[in-house]
Design an enzyme around this catalytic site. Sequence first.
Site, mmCIF file in Angstrom:
data_model
loop_
_atom_site.group_PDB
_atom_site.id
_atom_site.type_symbol
_atom_site.label_atom_id
_atom_site.label_comp_id
_atom_site.label_asym_id
_atom_site.label_seq_id
_atom_site.Cartn_x
_atom_site.Cartn_y
_atom_site.Cartn_z
ATOM 1 N N CYS A 9 -38.650 10.899 8.449
ATOM 2 C CA CYS A 9 -39.459 12.054 8.849
ATOM 3 C C CYS A 9 -40.061 11.873 10.245
ATOM 4 O O CYS A 9 -40.232 12.836 10.993
ATOM 5 C CB CYS A 9 -40.568 12.300 7.822
ATOM 6 S SG CYS A 9 -41.615 10.845 7.529
ATOM 7 N N HIS B 65 -40.715 19.889 8.270
ATOM 8 C CA HIS B 65 -40.644 18.428 8.147
ATOM 9 C C HIS B 65 -39.400 18.021 7.384
ATOM 10 O O HIS B 65 -38.801 18.826 6.670
ATOM 11 C CB HIS B 65 -41.907 17.875 7.476
ATOM 12 C CG HIS B 65 -42.204 18.438 6.119
ATOM 13 N ND1 HIS B 65 -42.583 17.682 5.052
ATOM 14 C CD2 HIS B 65 -42.168 19.719 5.658
ATOM 15 C CE1 HIS B 65 -42.775 18.443 3.996
ATOM 16 N NE2 HIS B 65 -42.538 19.694 4.331
ATOM 17 N N HIS C 239 -46.312 10.286 6.691
ATOM 18 C CA HIS C 239 -45.315 11.358 6.603
ATOM 19 C C HIS C 239 -45.559 12.321 7.766
ATOM 20 O O HIS C 239 -46.703 12.626 8.088
ATOM 21 C CB HIS C 239 -45.413 12.083 5.267
ATOM 22 C CG HIS C 239 -44.388 13.166 5.134
ATOM 23 N ND1 HIS C 239 -43.032 12.901 5.218
ATOM 24 C CD2 HIS C 239 -44.502 14.510 4.982
ATOM 25 C CE1 HIS C 239 -42.367 14.044 5.104
ATOM 26 N NE2 HIS C 239 -43.237 15.035 4.966
#
Length: 234
Positions: free
Chosen positions: A150, A41, A29
């Site tokens: 992401c 993010h 991530h």
Amino acid sequence: MDLFSQKVKRSDLEKGDHVYTWRKNIYTHHGIYIGEGKLIHLVNPKADGTLHFSATSRISSSGGTPCPTSNCGSEKVAGSGVRVSCIDCFKKKGKLYRFKYEASREFLVAKLRGGTCTTARSDPPEEVIHRATYLYENGYLEYDLMNNNCEDFALYCKTGLWSNDIGYQGRSSQANMVHPTKKEDRTENRMQRFATAIPRSCSKRENKDLGVQEDVVKVPVEELSSFLFALSFT
Ligand SMILES: [Zn+2]
């Protein structure tokens, strides 16, 4: 010291850093460090059971008590998936790693998994933070596992690069590991392909790396929505 290690201590983080953390040792991530212990993010709003938020609402990543850090988990544009989080909520129980830019081809190949480095060059930190902040404040594209995840978000913030290929962006090296070559396969079992991607070939990732893509152009963040609008008519 392990030269290949990209692990970074929170005290060593610098504004504009692209950092990542492993989730369940399966995928990474990604986020952009903006200073004061916070990151911007992109998350999949549909995947974490939350629907609409405002900049004042707090979103707990665990579904439990909201984080006490000011503004942590907030979205300025409700449902956009672009959030500000504190380091702890971003990394959960994982460790922090710094995504490497201007990696050599050897480094890229030596990294067996995607989502850790690129041969592309990063822009200066103030430009990176400007892009991330702008997208936080004004909204962004819908999350898409293969085309706008992401890692794609962080790579765009770092480089400003966008592909002219409307069908497939190919910034995310994690997505590149599993991206099917045949068009008709593109929508099949995407989650499954993603989860079983690890053993796939390095060359596939290397050949599609953002640093060697020829169909990318620099798109100022203020012009991104009009660029995408124009692209949809090509
Ligand atoms: Zn937090």
